[in-house]
Design a protein around this motif. Structure first.
Motif, PDB file in Angstrom:
ATOM      1  N   VAL A  67       0.862  -1.181   0.000  1.00  0.00           N
ATOM      2  CA  VAL A  67       0.000   0.000   0.000  1.00  0.00           C
ATOM      3  C   VAL A  67       0.898   1.230   0.000  1.00  0.00           C
ATOM      4  O   VAL A  67       1.702   1.429   0.916  1.00  0.00           O
ATOM      5  CB  VAL A  67      -0.926   0.040   1.229  1.00  0.00           C
ATOM      6  N   THR A  68       0.769   2.066  -1.023  1.00  0.00           N
ATOM      7  CA  THR A  68       1.592   3.270  -1.114  1.00  0.00           C
ATOM      8  C   THR A  68       0.713   4.503  -1.208  1.00  0.00           C
ATOM      9  O   THR A  68      -0.503   4.413  -1.425  1.00  0.00           O
ATOM     10  CB  THR A  68       2.527   3.208  -2.335  1.00  0.00           C
ATOM     11  N   GLY A  69       1.349   5.643  -1.074  1.00  0.00           N
ATOM     12  CA  GLY A  69       0.644   6.916  -1.134  1.00  0.00           C
ATOM     13  C   GLY A  69       1.543   8.001  -0.574  1.00  0.00           C
ATOM     14  O   GLY A  69       2.498   7.707   0.148  1.00  0.00           O
ATOM     15  N   PRO A  70       1.260   9.257  -0.870  1.00  0.00           N
ATOM     16  CA  PRO A  70       2.101  10.353  -0.379  1.00  0.00           C
ATOM     17  C   PRO A  70       2.123  10.422   1.142  1.00  0.00           C
ATOM     18  O   PRO A  70       1.226   9.904   1.819  1.00  0.00           O
ATOM     19  CB  PRO A  70       1.422  11.603  -0.968  1.00  0.00           C
ATOM     20  N   VAL A  71       3.154  11.069   1.684  1.00  0.00           N
ATOM     21  CA  VAL A  71       3.203  11.328   3.121  1.00  0.00           C
ATOM     22  C   VAL A  71       1.964  12.134   3.512  1.00  0.00           C
ATOM     23  O   VAL A  71       1.607  13.110   2.847  1.00  0.00           O
ATOM     24  CB  VAL A  71       4.480  12.110   3.492  1.00  0.00           C
ATOM     25  N   GLY A  72       1.276  11.694   4.565  1.00  0.00           N
ATOM     26  CA  GLY A  72       0.072  12.387   5.002  1.00  0.00           C
ATOM     27  C   GLY A  72      -1.208  11.908   4.334  1.00  0.00           C
ATOM     28  O   GLY A  72      -2.285  12.447   4.597  1.00  0.00           O
ATOM     29  N   SER A  73      -1.095  10.880   3.487  1.00  0.00           N
ATOM     30  CA  SER A  73      -2.284  10.402   2.772  1.00  0.00           C
ATOM     31  C   SER A  73      -3.166   9.499   3.619  1.00  0.00           C
ATOM     32  O   SER A  73      -4.312   9.230   3.259  1.00  0.00           O
ATOM     33  CB  SER A  73      -1.868   9.658   1.493  1.00  0.00           C
ATOM     34  N   GLY A  74      -2.631   9.002   4.750  1.00  0.00           N
ATOM     35  CA  GLY A  74      -3.453   8.176   5.628  1.00  0.00           C
ATOM     36  C   GLY A  74      -3.008   6.737   5.768  1.00  0.00           C
ATOM     37  O   GLY A  74      -3.762   5.900   6.286  1.00  0.00           O
ATOM     38  N   LYS A  75      -1.773   6.426   5.343  1.00  0.00           N
ATOM     39  CA  LYS A  75      -1.299   5.038   5.419  1.00  0.00           C
ATOM     40  C   LYS A  75      -1.288   4.530   6.859  1.00  0.00           C
ATOM     41  O   LYS A  75      -1.775   3.433   7.145  1.00  0.00           O
ATOM     42  CB  LYS A  75       0.090   4.924   4.794  1.00  0.00           C
ATOM     43  N   THR A  76      -0.728   5.326   7.766  1.00  0.00           N
ATOM     44  CA  THR A  76      -0.655   4.899   9.166  1.00  0.00           C
ATOM     45  C   THR A  76      -2.035   4.770   9.787  1.00  0.00           C
ATOM     46  O   THR A  76      -2.306   3.825  10.539  1.00  0.00           O
ATOM     47  CB  THR A  76       0.197   5.895   9.980  1.00  0.00           C
ATOM     48  N   THR A  77      -2.924   5.680   9.467  1.00  0.00           N
ATOM     49  CA  THR A  77      -4.286   5.614  10.010  1.00  0.00           C
ATOM     50  C   THR A  77      -5.009   4.371   9.514  1.00  0.00           C
ATOM     51  O   THR A  77      -5.675   3.678  10.287  1.00  0.00           O
ATOM     52  CB  THR A  77      -5.083   6.871   9.618  1.00  0.00           C
ATOM     53  N   LEU A  78      -4.860   4.061   8.239  1.00  0.00           N
ATOM     54  CA  LEU A  78      -5.501   2.864   7.697  1.00  0.00           C
ATOM     55  C   LEU A  78      -4.891   1.604   8.302  1.00  0.00           C
ATOM     56  O   LEU A  78      -5.626   0.658   8.636  1.00  0.00           O
ATOM     57  CB  LEU A  78      -5.372   2.840   6.173  1.00  0.00           C
ATOM     58  N   ALA A  79      -3.577   1.589   8.463  1.00  0.00           N
ATOM     59  CA  ALA A  79      -2.933   0.433   9.095  1.00  0.00           C
ATOM     60  C   ALA A  79      -3.473   0.229  10.503  1.00  0.00           C
ATOM     61  O   ALA A  79      -3.779  -0.901  10.916  1.00  0.00           O
ATOM     62  CB  ALA A  79      -1.417   0.633   9.130  1.00  0.00           C
ATOM     63  N   SER A  80      -3.615   1.321  11.242  1.00  0.00           N
ATOM     64  CA  SER A  80      -4.129   1.246  12.616  1.00  0.00           C
ATOM     65  C   SER A  80      -5.575   0.778  12.636  1.00  0.00           C
ATOM     66  O   SER A  80      -5.986   0.017  13.527  1.00  0.00           O
ATOM     67  CB  SER A  80      -3.999   2.603  13.298  1.00  0.00           C
ATOM     68  N   ALA A  81      -6.356   1.219  11.672  1.00  0.00           N
ATOM     69  CA  ALA A  81      -7.757   0.794  11.606  1.00  0.00           C
ATOM     70  C   ALA A  81      -7.855  -0.697  11.304  1.00  0.00           C
ATOM     71  O   ALA A  81      -8.644  -1.428  11.923  1.00  0.00           O
ATOM     72  CB  ALA A  81      -8.501   1.602  10.546  1.00  0.00           C
TER      73      ALA A  81
END
Length: 232
Positions: A30-44
């Motif tokens: 899963v990729t995307g720009p910094v601040g796109s929500g990768k960490t939030t989605l991982a946590s969810a």
């Protein structure tokens, strides 16, 4: 066995992210720009961030673990050997896998962040899970250690592996590519068919595609092999 992001909506203030898709068996990138929500989605997906709407369905997944970007968040053992034993792993073998031979009596939090990351990943990836979620697993590692982590991931000991990263140099072979774009999680598809649609692909992949090569996977060696085949 899979994780299903069923019509998820994640929000924080004015920021929102929509995700709808199934992470089945295999390695998902899963990729995307910094601040796109990768960490939030991982946590969810790991169950530690509550979605505004929708749900996470875990089918056949009873053992799941999340690796956060900063390894010190995971430390529970005072000494390195205590940390390893807290994962119920053999000390000598885990030290070898993390390149920390002879440091079993060091205070865990006196290790450098890179060393601590190596220790954490050796422990997490050496443990039995149905699914592992890795948030920026390559952060703080040199190229040698990144390749070591990639080799472990490629062994596919864990049925479902989901990697959230902006790494552009050293990547493992993947089965499915996902991308966060303008607040939405998009499945680009299975590898290799998904590679041309991957907007955030590393430069070595886009260069190979521009020259007419068709890499079989997303690693640098895959791009090189595709170019060699084309010019053979």
């Amino acid at each position: 066995m899979h994780l299903n992001a069923d019509k998820l909506s994640l929000s924080h203030g004015e920021w929102t992210l929509s995700a709808n898709g199934i992470f089945g068996e295999g390695v998902h990138l899963v990729t995307g720009p910094v601040g796109s929500g990768k960490t939030t989605l991982a946590s969810a997906l790991a169950g530690i961030f509550e979605p505004a709407s929708g749900r996470i369905v875990r089918e056949g997944v009873s053992r799941l673990s999340l690796s956060m970007q900063f390894p010190e968040y995971h430390v529970t053992g005072f000494l390195v050997k205590d940390e390893i034993r807290s994962w119920h792993l053999p000390v000598t073998e885990t030290l070898r896998k993390s390149g920390l031979e002879g440091r079993q009596d060091r205070k865990t939090l006196t290790l450098s962040r890179g060393e601590l990351k190596r220790l954490h990943l050796a422990c997490l990836l050496g443990s039995p899970w149905d699914a592992v979620i890795l948030d920026e697993p390559f952060a703080g590692l040199d190229c040698k250690e990144k390749r070591r982590v990639c080799a472990t991931i490629e062994e596919k000991r864990h049925p479902v592996t989901i990697i959230f990263t902006h790494e552009q140099a050293v990547l493992p072979a993947a089965d499915v590519i996902w991308e966060i774009e303008v607040g939405t999680l998009i499945c680009r598809g299975r590898v290799p068919e998904a590679i041309p649609a991957w907007k955030g692909a590393p430069r070595y992949l886009t260069r190979a595609l521009e020259e007419g090569a068709r890499p079989e996977n997303i690693r640098l060696q895959d791009a090189k092999e595709a170019l060699c085949r084309m010019h053979a």
